[in-house]
Design a protein around this motif. Structure first.
Motif, PDB file in Angstrom:
ATOM      1  N   VAL A 105      36.358  72.698   8.361  1.00 32.94           N
ATOM      2  CA  VAL A 105      34.932  72.408   8.563  1.00 32.94           C
ATOM      3  C   VAL A 105      34.752  70.930   8.925  1.00 32.94           C
ATOM      4  O   VAL A 105      35.248  70.049   8.203  1.00 32.94           O
ATOM      5  N   PRO A 106      34.070  70.613  10.034  1.00 30.96           N
ATOM      6  CA  PRO A 106      33.928  69.210  10.459  1.00 30.96           C
ATOM      7  C   PRO A 106      33.236  68.322   9.432  1.00 30.96           C
ATOM      8  O   PRO A 106      33.458  67.109   9.414  1.00 30.96           O
ATOM      9  N   SER A 107      32.371  68.908   8.581  1.00 35.18           N
ATOM     10  CA  SER A 107      31.641  68.094   7.598  1.00 35.18           C
ATOM     11  C   SER A 107      32.508  67.656   6.427  1.00 35.18           C
ATOM     12  O   SER A 107      32.106  66.779   5.655  1.00 35.18           O
ATOM     13  N   LEU A 108      33.704  68.238   6.275  1.00 34.97           N
ATOM     14  CA  LEU A 108      34.548  67.946   5.111  1.00 34.97           C
ATOM     15  C   LEU A 108      35.123  66.532   5.198  1.00 34.97           C
ATOM     16  O   LEU A 108      35.884  66.214   6.103  1.00 34.97           O
ATOM     17  N   THR A 109      34.763  65.685   4.232  1.00 37.22           N
ATOM     18  CA  THR A 109      35.260  64.306   4.210  1.00 37.22           C
ATOM     19  C   THR A 109      36.000  63.964   2.921  1.00 37.22           C
ATOM     20  O   THR A 109      36.635  62.917   2.839  1.00 37.22           O
ATOM     21  N   GLN A 110      35.904  64.841   1.879  1.00 37.88           N
ATOM     22  CA  GLN A 110      36.564  64.570   0.600  1.00 37.88           C
ATOM     23  C   GLN A 110      37.315  65.802   0.113  1.00 37.88           C
ATOM     24  O   GLN A 110      36.757  66.899   0.097  1.00 37.88           O
ATOM     25  N   VAL A 111      38.561  65.600  -0.295  1.00 41.48           N
ATOM     26  CA  VAL A 111      39.368  66.668  -0.883  1.00 41.48           C
ATOM     27  C   VAL A 111      39.971  66.148  -2.181  1.00 41.48           C
ATOM     28  O   VAL A 111      40.587  65.074  -2.202  1.00 41.48           O
ATOM     29  N   SER A 112      39.781  66.912  -3.259  1.00 41.63           N
ATOM     30  CA  SER A 112      40.342  66.558  -4.561  1.00 41.63           C
ATOM     31  C   SER A 112      41.114  67.755  -5.097  1.00 41.63           C
ATOM     32  O   SER A 112      40.536  68.828  -5.294  1.00 41.63           O
ATOM     33  N   ILE A 113      42.420  67.592  -5.300  1.00 46.31           N
ATOM     34  CA  ILE A 113      43.255  68.677  -5.798  1.00 46.31           C
ATOM     35  C   ILE A 113      43.911  68.214  -7.094  1.00 46.31           C
ATOM     36  O   ILE A 113      44.741  67.308  -7.105  1.00 46.31           O
ATOM     37  N   THR A 114      43.509  68.839  -8.207  1.00 48.57           N
ATOM     38  CA  THR A 114      43.968  68.446  -9.536  1.00 48.57           C
ATOM     39  C   THR A 114      44.697  69.609 -10.185  1.00 48.57           C
ATOM     40  O   THR A 114      44.153  70.710 -10.256  1.00 48.57           O
ATOM     41  N   GLU A 115      45.934  69.365 -10.621  1.00 50.74           N
ATOM     42  CA  GLU A 115      46.778  70.411 -11.188  1.00 50.74           C
ATOM     43  C   GLU A 115      46.837  71.604 -10.242  1.00 50.74           C
ATOM     44  O   GLU A 115      46.676  72.760 -10.627  1.00 50.74           O
ATOM     45  N   CYS A 143      46.365  68.748   7.076  1.00 51.77           N
ATOM     46  CA  CYS A 143      46.269  68.371   8.491  1.00 51.77           C
ATOM     47  C   CYS A 143      45.045  68.966   9.180  1.00 51.77           C
ATOM     48  O   CYS A 143      44.657  68.503  10.249  1.00 51.77           O
ATOM     49  N   TYR A 144      44.442  69.986   8.588  1.00 53.05           N
ATOM     50  CA  TYR A 144      43.241  70.564   9.178  1.00 53.05           C
ATOM     51  C   TYR A 144      42.015  69.693   8.963  1.00 53.05           C
ATOM     52  O   TYR A 144      41.001  69.857   9.632  1.00 53.05           O
ATOM     53  N   THR A 145      42.069  68.764   8.006  1.00 50.38           N
ATOM     54  CA  THR A 145      40.899  67.974   7.614  1.00 50.38           C
ATOM     55  C   THR A 145      40.734  66.779   8.536  1.00 50.38           C
ATOM     56  O   THR A 145      40.965  65.634   8.147  1.00 50.38           O
ATOM     57  N   THR A 146      40.316  67.019   9.755  1.00 47.40           N
ATOM     58  CA  THR A 146      40.327  65.982  10.789  1.00 47.40           C
ATOM     59  C   THR A 146      39.302  64.868  10.554  1.00 47.40           C
ATOM     60  O   THR A 146      39.372  63.829  11.217  1.00 47.40           O
ATOM     61  N   HIS A 147      38.351  65.071   9.639  1.00 41.68           N
ATOM     62  CA  HIS A 147      37.351  64.040   9.360  1.00 41.68           C
ATOM     63  C   HIS A 147      37.465  63.509   7.928  1.00 41.68           C
ATOM     64  O   HIS A 147      36.529  62.909   7.406  1.00 41.68           O
ATOM     65  N   LEU A 148      38.606  63.700   7.318  1.00 40.51           N
ATOM     66  CA  LEU A 148      38.785  63.334   5.919  1.00 40.51           C
ATOM     67  C   LEU A 148      38.734  61.819   5.715  1.00 40.51           C
ATOM     68  O   LEU A 148      39.328  61.059   6.470  1.00 40.51           O
ATOM     69  N   LYS A 149      38.020  61.396   4.648  1.00 41.18           N
ATOM     70  CA  LYS A 149      37.947  59.986   4.280  1.00 41.18           C
ATOM     71  C   LYS A 149      38.516  59.727   2.886  1.00 41.18           C
ATOM     72  O   LYS A 149      39.052  58.654   2.626  1.00 41.18           O
ATOM     73  N   VAL A 150      38.401  60.711   1.991  1.00 37.73           N
ATOM     74  CA  VAL A 150      38.831  60.549   0.599  1.00 37.73           C
ATOM     75  C   VAL A 150      39.796  61.674   0.240  1.00 37.73           C
ATOM     76  O   VAL A 150      39.460  62.846   0.380  1.00 37.73           O
ATOM     77  N   LEU A 151      40.986  61.310  -0.233  1.00 36.52           N
ATOM     78  CA  LEU A 151      41.983  62.287  -0.669  1.00 36.52           C
ATOM     79  C   LEU A 151      42.454  61.918  -2.067  1.00 36.52           C
ATOM     80  O   LEU A 151      42.936  60.807  -2.301  1.00 36.52           O
ATOM     81  N   LYS A 156      39.905  56.279   3.764  1.00 32.55           N
ATOM     82  CA  LYS A 156      39.304  55.091   3.166  1.00 32.55           C
ATOM     83  C   LYS A 156      39.627  54.985   1.676  1.00 32.55           C
ATOM     84  O   LYS A 156      39.651  53.886   1.129  1.00 32.55           O
ATOM     85  N   GLU A 157      39.860  56.141   1.031  1.00 34.59           N
ATOM     86  CA  GLU A 157      40.197  56.145  -0.389  1.00 34.59           C
ATOM     87  C   GLU A 157      41.308  57.152  -0.632  1.00 34.59           C
ATOM     88  O   GLU A 157      41.257  58.278  -0.144  1.00 34.59           O
ATOM     89  N   LEU A 158      42.318  56.726  -1.393  1.00 31.44           N
ATOM     90  CA  LEU A 158      43.485  57.570  -1.656  1.00 31.44           C
ATOM     91  C   LEU A 158      43.862  57.479  -3.128  1.00 31.44           C
ATOM     92  O   LEU A 158      43.961  56.384  -3.681  1.00 31.44           O
TER      93      LEU A 158
END
Length: 400
Positions: A137-147, A161-169, A205-207
């Motif tokens: 989804v183009p609007s996706l800018t943040q992904v958080s994966i915990t456990e 690699c699908y998150t082409t607009h990601l800013k925060v991981l 921008k944030e990792l």
């Protein structure tokens, strides 16, 4: 007659109530002007987890699946989606995964996607496809994966690699096979080979990395890796930071725009290299440090800053130091007071001219697991050990 508030002001008031869904539900019933702004807050974040029973979960997701096609604007309000506790395989899992996939497919504008305790290979194929589509989804800018558990690093990388607009991981993953592929090209698990992201085209921008830091560091440094970390503003390292082969590891690689750095639990030997590679660092978090009868983080903190003493022309750019500390034992016992005495060394260190740039030292204290709260006497005790910071009004001490 009382003149009604302008709609713009109503929107602003309701925006500040997004954390209070009970109030938003009441506002929906008050008047037309408050319906849509309240609904934006109600549907802004959706968390899908089984709290009580599978039957209740299926009933709730069924309502959402029926509501969103009828009123698609409600689905468009969902900006944050979190999946929790999808780590089970039982008789009812298939129905639960199918119901979840139906809801996930209704959401066109997700900005933040989060996972907590999700086992990727226990998801049904239908739910895997639905979630994978969300990564696109183009609007996706943040992904958080915990456990988050997944078989191979290459499989995780393919999803990211699908998150082409990601800013925060933010990543805290468990990998059965952490090895990177032998080739320098990571093949995406997709038939759309022509749509692979270009090298260094996804600028983070944030990792935040808490496990498998070596693998991420190696991947980011590949020429063909789609992620660019050279312009990071915020970097978090978890407990594995100390096992990196280099003292400052990825910090050296992320460029000189870093403004905020988080180090958790175990600190590196010194901060000397950070001056060279992070000249714009403004905020340093030392997270999850432990204070007990037999242990204090003071020697680590002292070693971290000591290399800056007597270095001509080299001064910290740091403005704020945040120390999050867990009190592991009753802090006011006779034995504990001996370890608290060591904090006077930090006070003596930070009053040196080399650290004049530091404007605030923020202590955030957490109670021991068996205690409901931090005793008031601890704050007074800590202030007494740091008289320079206290009298110069550079110190804040509060409980979390």
């Amino acid at each position: 007659m009382v003149e009604p508030l302008p709609n713009e002001l109503v929107d602003d008031i309701l925006y500040n109530l997004y954390f209070d869904k009970a109030t938003l539900f009441n506002c929906v019933l008050v008047g037309k002007a408050r319906v849509r702004p309240s609904q934006r807050g109600i549907f802004r974040e959706i968390v899908l987890e089984i709290i009580d029973s599978a039957e209740l979960y299926l009933k709730t997701t069924g309502r959402l699946d029926a509501l969103f096609p009828e009123k698609p604007y409600l689905a468009s309000y969902v900006q944050s989606l979190e999946l929790r506790w999808f780590d089970f395989v039982d008789q009812g899992a298939c129905n639960i995964h199918t119901a979840t996939a139906k809801v996930v497919r209704r959401l066109p504008n997700v900005n933040k996607l989060s996972f907590f305790r999700v086992y990727w290979n226990r998801l049904s194929p239908l739910l895997k496809v639905a979630v994978t589509d969300l990564f696109r989804v183009p609007s996706l800018t943040q992904v958080s994966i915990t456990e988050f558990s997944i078989d191979a690093f290459t499989e995780l990388a393919s999803l990211l690699c699908y998150t082409t607009h990601l800013k925060v991981l933010k990543s805290y993953v468990f990998l059965n096979d952490p090895k990177l592929p032998g080739s320098t090209i990571l093949k995406l698990e997709t038939e759309e080979a022509g749509k692979r992201p270009a090298p260094k085209s996804i600028e983070l921008k944030e990792l935040k990395l808490e496990r498998h830091i070596r693998e991420f560091c190696a991947w980011f440094q590949w020429d063909l890796c789609p992620f660019e970390v050279w312009n990071l503003k915020v970097l978090h390292f978890g407990v594995c930071f100390s096992v990196l082969p280099e003292k400052i590891g990825l910090v050296q690689y992320v460029g000189k725009n870093l403004e905020e750095l988080h180090l958790t639990r175990w600190l590196p030997d010194d901060l000397n290299g950070l001056h060279e590679y992070t000249p714009n660092l403004r905020i340093l978090h030392l997270d999850n440090l432990h204070q007990s009868v037999s242990w204090t983080p003071v020697p680590m903190i002292h070693a971290l800053f000591r290399p800056f003493l007597n270095q001509k022309g080299k001064r910290l750019s740091l403005q704020r130091l945040i120390i999050t500390m867990v009190l592991m034992d009753p802090p006011l016992s006779a034995n504990s007071l001996k370890t608290w005495e060591q904090w006077t060394a930090i006070d003596a260190l930070l009053q040196k001219p080399e650290f004049a740039s530091i404007e605030m030292v923020d202590f955030r204290l957490s109670a021991i697991p068996r205690s409901p709260e931090v005793p008031d006497g601890v704050r007074h005790l800590l202030r007494g050990k740091l008289p320079y910071l206290e009298t110069s009004r550079k110190m804040i001490v509060h409980s979390e």
